[in-house]
Every structure is written in structure tokens, then in C-alpha cells.
Design a protein around this motif. Structure first.
Motif, PDB file in Angstrom:
ATOM      1  N   LEU A   1       0.819  -1.207   0.000  1.00  0.00           N
ATOM      2  CA  LEU A   1       0.000   0.000   0.000  1.00  0.00           C
ATOM      3  C   LEU A   1       0.861   1.269   0.000  1.00  0.00           C
ATOM      4  CD1 LEU A   1      -3.036   0.790   0.194  1.00  0.00           C
ATOM      5  CD2 LEU A   1      -2.713   0.905   2.666  1.00  0.00           C
ATOM      6  N   LEU A   2       1.908   1.272   0.819  1.00  0.00           N
ATOM      7  CA  LEU A   2       2.747   2.464   0.975  1.00  0.00           C
ATOM      8  C   LEU A   2       3.905   2.501  -0.017  1.00  0.00           C
ATOM      9  CD1 LEU A   2       2.758   2.575   4.853  1.00  0.00           C
ATOM     10  CD2 LEU A   2       1.568   4.148   3.328  1.00  0.00           C
ATOM     11  N   SER A   3       4.221   1.378  -0.603  1.00  0.00           N
ATOM     12  CA  SER A   3       5.246   1.254  -1.638  1.00  0.00           C
ATOM     13  C   SER A   3       6.540   1.953  -1.234  1.00  0.00           C
ATOM     14  CB  SER A   3       4.704   1.789  -2.965  1.00  0.00           C
ATOM     15  OG  SER A   3       5.585   1.534  -4.018  1.00  0.00           O
ATOM     16  N   GLU A   4       6.955   2.939  -1.996  1.00  0.00           N
ATOM     17  CA  GLU A   4       8.233   3.624  -1.744  1.00  0.00           C
ATOM     18  C   GLU A   4       8.120   4.762  -0.726  1.00  0.00           C
ATOM     19  OE1 GLU A   4      11.269   2.650  -2.917  1.00  0.00           O
ATOM     20  OE2 GLU A   4      10.073   0.926  -3.539  1.00  0.00           O
ATOM     21  N   ARG A   5       6.927   5.001  -0.201  1.00  0.00           N
ATOM     22  CA  ARG A   5       6.729   6.132   0.714  1.00  0.00           C
ATOM     23  C   ARG A   5       7.211   5.851   2.133  1.00  0.00           C
ATOM     24  NH1 ARG A   5       0.780   8.345  -0.497  1.00  0.00           N
ATOM     25  NH2 ARG A   5       1.532  10.018   0.837  1.00  0.00           N
TER      26      ARG A   5
ATOM     27  N   LEU B   1      -2.374   9.281   9.976  1.00  0.00           N
ATOM     28  CA  LEU B   1      -2.079  10.713  10.062  1.00  0.00           C
ATOM     29  C   LEU B   1      -0.950  11.111   9.115  1.00  0.00           C
ATOM     30  CD1 LEU B   1      -2.276  11.223  13.931  1.00  0.00           C
ATOM     31  CD2 LEU B   1      -3.983  11.870  12.216  1.00  0.00           C
ATOM     32  N   ALA B   2       0.059  10.257   8.985  1.00  0.00           N
ATOM     33  CA  ALA B   2       1.216  10.573   8.144  1.00  0.00           C
ATOM     34  C   ALA B   2       0.898  10.502   6.652  1.00  0.00           C
ATOM     35  CB  ALA B   2       2.371   9.633   8.459  1.00  0.00           C
ATOM     36  N   PHE B   3      -0.146   9.765   6.304  1.00  0.00           N
ATOM     37  CA  PHE B   3      -0.520   9.576   4.893  1.00  0.00           C
ATOM     38  C   PHE B   3      -2.040   9.710   4.743  1.00  0.00           C
ATOM     39  CE2 PHE B   3       3.267   7.005   5.764  1.00  0.00           C
ATOM     40  CZ  PHE B   3       4.164   7.578   4.871  1.00  0.00           C
ATOM     41  N   PRO B   4      -2.570  10.927   4.892  1.00  0.00           N
ATOM     42  CA  PRO B   4      -4.024  11.101   4.868  1.00  0.00           C
ATOM     43  C   PRO B   4      -4.666  10.759   3.519  1.00  0.00           C
ATOM     44  CG  PRO B   4      -2.897  13.223   4.971  1.00  0.00           C
ATOM     45  CD  PRO B   4      -1.851  12.176   5.140  1.00  0.00           C
TER      46      PRO B   4
ATOM     47  N   ILE C   1       5.118  -4.080  14.135  1.00  0.00           N
ATOM     48  CA  ILE C   1       5.297  -3.369  12.865  1.00  0.00           C
ATOM     49  C   ILE C   1       5.617  -1.910  13.179  1.00  0.00           C
ATOM     50  CG2 ILE C   1       4.209  -2.599  10.713  1.00  0.00           C
ATOM     51  CD1 ILE C   1       2.384  -5.055  10.876  1.00  0.00           C
ATOM     52  N   ALA C   2       6.662  -1.400  12.568  1.00  0.00           N
ATOM     53  CA  ALA C   2       6.968   0.034  12.641  1.00  0.00           C
ATOM     54  C   ALA C   2       6.998   0.554  11.213  1.00  0.00           C
ATOM     55  CB  ALA C   2       8.307   0.275  13.332  1.00  0.00           C
ATOM     56  N   ILE C   3       6.228   1.589  10.965  1.00  0.00           N
ATOM     57  CA  ILE C   3       6.196   2.222   9.652  1.00  0.00           C
ATOM     58  C   ILE C   3       7.108   3.440   9.768  1.00  0.00           C
ATOM     59  CG2 ILE C   3       4.756   3.316   7.900  1.00  0.00           C
ATOM     60  CD1 ILE C   3       3.247   0.935  10.456  1.00  0.00           C
ATOM     61  N   VAL C   4       8.244   3.387   9.064  1.00  0.00           N
ATOM     62  CA  VAL C   4       9.302   4.375   9.267  1.00  0.00           C
ATOM     63  C   VAL C   4       9.741   5.012   7.947  1.00  0.00           C
ATOM     64  CG1 VAL C   4      10.130   3.120  11.310  1.00  0.00           C
ATOM     65  CG2 VAL C   4      11.199   2.693   9.092  1.00  0.00           C
ATOM     66  N   GLN C   5      10.484   6.104   8.082  1.00  0.00           N
ATOM     67  CA  GLN C   5      11.064   6.762   6.915  1.00  0.00           C
ATOM     68  C   GLN C   5      12.063   5.820   6.250  1.00  0.00           C
ATOM     69  OE1 GLN C   5      12.914  10.122   8.790  1.00  0.00           O
ATOM     70  NE2 GLN C   5      11.096  11.409   8.584  1.00  0.00           N
TER      71      GLN C   5
END
Length: 183
Positions: free
Chosen positions: A58-62, A168-171, A83-87
Motif C-alpha cells: 500500500l505504501l510502496s516507496e513512501r 495521520l502521516a498519509f491522509p 510493525i513500525a512504519i518508518v522513513q
């Protein structure tokens, strides 16, 4: 007689890891205390793995999806969220685990660790400034979403069983709740 607990800094914790002192234990550092982690049962392993794969697509390269890897927080904590969604910082993570400012949000899957995840970890993540924290209750198959930090705690807590949610980070992205809880 009162009990005094020895507190550890992140640096001391890393030295114990490097020396192999903790190699046979599954632990994490929470507010200076070394805490045993609950073993992962099949529903936990399956759900977190499937959700991680879904979010990666879903977030691919983001963003980068890290599974059960440490994150380093300023309150002498180094938890290992499911799970941590990080830069995406690439090789920078060879030098340090993601810091608070590198983290978009974290997700914990909870069965036996539910109280720790809802209470202790929610405070640790809020104090560290992680803007969003999700807990999947594996017993009831629902998603608890913590947001809106106020005075070092999350001010809002929402429980979802279906539908979509926009991180919040990807509305602009809609996450299907059922693909996170794997009902």
C-alpha cells in the motif's frame, strides 16, 4: 521494605547486547527496565506478517515496514513493535535504529500482552512523540487507534472492527481495517 529497581540506559542496554548477555532472552527495554517479551503464537505471527505485507504494498516507496525490529526512543526505551512504519533512510539504519522522528506510526499485535500494549507501551510511545499507535486485540479482533498527544499521553482512543482508516502521516491513503486485524 521497598524494592528499588535498577534502571538501564540505552547505551548500557546496547553494551549488554554486544557482550552477549541477553542473547538467549527475548527482551526489550521499556523506560529503563529490561522486560521479557511474550512468545508469538500462530495468530500473532500470521496477522502481523500479513498486515506488514499489505502495508508494504500500500505504501510502496513512501515508507519502510519493519517487522519486530527495535526502535530507539528518548525515554530510555527500545521496544520492538510488531510493525513500525518508518522513513526510508536506507543505510542510515546500519548506524542506529529508527528514532521517534523517523517513525510514522507503530502497530502492536496483542493477545497475552494486551494490558502492556494498551497501558505501558501507549504511554511510552506518546511520551516519545510517536503521533499514532495502533494495537490489534487478537482476542476480540479489533483495532485500537491512539492519536492526539496531550501532556505525554494519547488523548483519543478509537476502536474499529471494519471500514477504513487514514493514517495521520498519509491522509491520502485508506487502510482497510480488516486487512490489519486479519479477521
Amino acid at each position: 521494605m521497598s524494592v528499588i529497581t535498577a534502571k538501564w540506559t540505552i547505551d548500557e542496554y546496547h553494551r549488554m547486547i554486544d557482550a552477549g548477555i541477553l542473547s538467549s532472552r527475548k527482551v526489550e527495554l521499556l523506560k529503563g527496565e529490561i522486560v521479557e517479551m511474550s512468545p508469538e503464537g500462530e495468530p500473532h505471527a500470521y496477522s502481523s506478517d500479513e498486515a506488514g505485507e499489505y502495508l508494504a504494498n500500500l505504501l510502496s516507496e513512501r515508507a519502510k515496514i519493519r517487522h519486530a525490529k527495535p526502535i530507539t526512543l528518548p525515554n530510555d526505551s527500545e521496544p520492538e513493535p510488531d510493525i513500525a512504519i518508518v522513513q526510508r533512510l536506507g543505510r542510515e539504519y546500519r548506524e542506529h535504529h529508527p528514532y521517534s522522528e523517523n517513525i510514522f506510526w507503530v502497530i502492536e499485535y496483542a493477545n497475552s500482552s494486551l494490558d502492556k500494549d494498551l497501558e505501558t507501551k501507549s504511554k511510552i510511545y506518546a511520551e516519545a512523540g510517536i503521533l499514532e499507535y495502533w494495537v490489534v486485540n487478537l482476542k476480540k479482533l479489533h483495532l485500537v487507534v491512539f492519536r492526539d498527544i496531550l501532556d505525554g499521553e494519547y488523548a483519543t482512543k478509537q476502536t474499529l472492527t471494519s471500514g477504513t482508516i487514514q493514517p495521520l502521516a498519509f491522509p491520502d491513503i485508506s487502510v482497510e481495517v480488516e486487512k490489519i486485524i486479519n479477521r
